[in-house]
Design a protein around this motif. Structure first.
Motif, PDB file in Angstrom:
ATOM      1  N   GLU A 162       1.088  -0.987   0.117  1.00 55.89           N
ATOM      2  CA  GLU A 162       0.052   0.157  -0.102  1.00 55.89           C
ATOM      3  C   GLU A 162       1.012   1.358  -0.029  1.00 55.89           C
ATOM      4  O   GLU A 162       1.790   1.397   0.873  1.00 55.89           O
ATOM      5  N   GLU A 163       0.346   2.255  -0.796  1.00 56.30           N
ATOM      6  CA  GLU A 163       1.478   3.245  -0.972  1.00 56.30           C
ATOM      7  C   GLU A 163       1.249   4.199   0.160  1.00 56.30           C
ATOM      8  O   GLU A 163       2.437   4.854   0.815  1.00 56.30           O
ATOM      9  N   TYR A 164       0.268   4.253   0.590  1.00 57.57           N
ATOM     10  CA  TYR A 164       0.027   5.383   1.942  1.00 57.57           C
ATOM     11  C   TYR A 164      -0.613   4.286   3.137  1.00 57.57           C
ATOM     12  O   TYR A 164      -1.647   4.367   3.444  1.00 57.57           O
ATOM     13  N   PRO A 165       0.433   3.128   3.550  1.00 53.62           N
ATOM     14  CA  PRO A 165      -0.084   2.370   4.889  1.00 53.62           C
ATOM     15  C   PRO A 165      -0.628   3.272   6.113  1.00 53.62           C
ATOM     16  O   PRO A 165      -0.380   4.334   6.408  1.00 53.62           O
ATOM     17  N   ALA A 166      -1.343   2.485   6.732  1.00 50.49           N
ATOM     18  CA  ALA A 166      -2.084   3.210   8.149  1.00 50.49           C
ATOM     19  C   ALA A 166      -1.006   3.605   9.011  1.00 50.49           C
ATOM     20  O   ALA A 166       0.195   2.785   8.925  1.00 50.49           O
ATOM     21  N   TRP A 167      -1.050   4.558   9.494  1.00 49.69           N
ATOM     22  CA  TRP A 167      -0.208   5.261  10.805  1.00 49.69           C
ATOM     23  C   TRP A 167      -0.137   4.260  11.813  1.00 49.69           C
ATOM     24  O   TRP A 167      -1.055   3.438  12.324  1.00 49.69           O
TER      25      TRP A 167
ATOM     26  N   LYS B 266       5.503   7.614   3.835  1.00 50.77           N
ATOM     27  CA  LYS B 266       4.058   7.659   3.559  1.00 50.77           C
ATOM     28  C   LYS B 266       3.367   6.756   4.461  1.00 50.77           C
ATOM     29  O   LYS B 266       3.617   5.911   4.707  1.00 50.77           O
ATOM     30  N   MET B 267       2.369   7.623   4.778  1.00 47.42           N
ATOM     31  CA  MET B 267       1.161   7.096   5.765  1.00 47.42           C
ATOM     32  C   MET B 267      -0.184   7.607   5.604  1.00 47.42           C
ATOM     33  O   MET B 267      -0.037   8.934   5.235  1.00 47.42           O
TER      34      MET B 267
ATOM     35  N   LYS C 294      -6.217  11.428   6.674  1.00 48.20           N
ATOM     36  CA  LYS C 294      -5.527  12.067   5.493  1.00 48.20           C
ATOM     37  C   LYS C 294      -4.124  11.375   5.107  1.00 48.20           C
ATOM     38  O   LYS C 294      -3.759  10.693   5.992  1.00 48.20           O
ATOM     39  N   ARG C 295      -3.550  11.639   4.039  1.00 52.19           N
ATOM     40  CA  ARG C 295      -2.327  11.099   3.833  1.00 52.19           C
ATOM     41  C   ARG C 295      -1.139  12.099   3.832  1.00 52.19           C
ATOM     42  O   ARG C 295      -1.114  13.153   3.705  1.00 52.19           O
ATOM     43  N   TYR C 296       0.004  11.562   4.427  1.00 52.48           N
ATOM     44  CA  TYR C 296       0.995  12.482   4.835  1.00 52.48           C
ATOM     45  C   TYR C 296       2.198  11.834   4.304  1.00 52.48           C
ATOM     46  O   TYR C 296       2.331  10.532   4.087  1.00 52.48           O
ATOM     47  N   ILE C 297       3.504  12.741   4.224  1.00 57.89           N
ATOM     48  CA  ILE C 297       4.662  11.996   3.631  1.00 57.89           C
ATOM     49  C   ILE C 297       5.625  12.678   4.736  1.00 57.89           C
ATOM     50  O   ILE C 297       5.747  13.943   5.029  1.00 57.89           O
ATOM     51  N   CYS C 298       6.704  11.992   5.461  1.00 59.97           N
ATOM     52  CA  CYS C 298       7.348  12.502   6.330  1.00 59.97           C
ATOM     53  C   CYS C 298       8.394  13.472   5.914  1.00 59.97           C
ATOM     54  O   CYS C 298       8.884  13.233   4.855  1.00 59.97           O
TER      55      CYS C 298
ATOM     56  N   ALA D 147      -0.119  14.928   1.684  1.00 60.32           N
ATOM     57  CA  ALA D 147       0.295  14.684   0.353  1.00 60.32           C
ATOM     58  C   ALA D 147      -0.538  15.166  -0.594  1.00 60.32           C
ATOM     59  O   ALA D 147       0.137  15.397  -1.791  1.00 60.32           O
ATOM     60  N   GLU D 148      -1.611  16.045  -0.428  1.00 61.53           N
ATOM     61  CA  GLU D 148      -2.272  16.650  -1.236  1.00 61.53           C
ATOM     62  C   GLU D 148      -1.763  18.042  -1.598  1.00 61.53           C
ATOM     63  O   GLU D 148      -2.008  18.653  -2.633  1.00 61.53           O
TER      64      GLU D 148
END
Length: 149
Positions: free
Chosen positions: A96-101, A116-117, A123-127, A146-147
Motif C-alpha cells: 500500500e502506497e500510504y499504509p495506516a499510521w 508515506k502514511m 489524511k495522507r502524509y509524507i514524512c 500529500a495533497e
C-alpha cells in the motif's frame, strides 16, 4: 561407575544433555541399576548449570528468528521458481502506497524522510524528517499533507 558419574554431577562441570546420554549408555551396558540411573538423572537435571546446559532465552529466540527468516526467504524463492517453471509469472507482493499510521515505539521503527502514511484522521502524509516518532497532530513540522504536492 555410579560414584564417578555422581562426582562429575556434584562438581557441576558437565553439559546436561551430554551427561544424560552418558548415564543412559552406562546403564545400557549394565554398569548401573535402574534405581542408580533414575537417581543420577534426577541429580543431573536438578544440578545443571544453565550457562553450561541451555543457551540464554534471547539467544534461542534470535537463532529461531534468523532460521525462520532464512526459511521464509527460501520458501518464497522456491515458490517463484515453481511458478516460473509452470509458465506463470511472479507478481511482486502488493504494498500500500500510504499504509495506516503505526505509532513508533523508538528509533528502530521511526518514520524517515519520504515515508508515506495515512493518519488516523484519514489524511495522507509524507514524512519530512528522519527518526520521526510523532504524528502530524503532535509535530506538524515533521509531516506534509500529500495533497499539497
Amino acid at each position: 561407575m555410579y560414584d564417578i558419574i555422581k562426582n562429575v554431577i556434584t562438581s557441576g562441570s558437565y553439559e546436561l544433555t551430554d551427561i544424560l546420554k552418558k548415564i543412559d549408555t552406562i546403564w545400557l551396558q549394565g554398569a548401573l541399576t535402574e534405581e542408580q540411573r533414575t537417581e543420577l538423572i534426577e541429580l543431573a537435571r536438578n544440578s545443571a548449570d544453565p550457562e553450561n546446559s541451555y543457551a540464554p532465552l534471547q539467544s534461542q529466540i534470535d537463532t529461531l528468528y534468523t532460521n525462520m527468516t532464512e526459511m521464509g526467504k527460501t520458501i518464497l524463492s522456491l515458490a517463484d521458481k515453481i511458478t516460473k517453471m509452470e509458465g506463470g509469472s511472479v507478481m511482486p507482493p502488493e504494498t500500500e502506497e500510504y499504509p495506516a499510521w503505526v505509532q513508533p515505539t523508538g528509533a528502530h521503527d521511526a518514520y524517515n524522510t519520504g515515508d508515506k502514511m495515512t493518519y488516523t484522521d484519514g489524511k495522507r502524509y509524507i514524512c519530512q524528517m528522519d527518526n520521526c516518532v510523532w504524528g502530524p497532530d503532535a509535530y506538524p513540522a515533521g509531516w506534509k499533507l500529500a495533497e499539497e504536492e
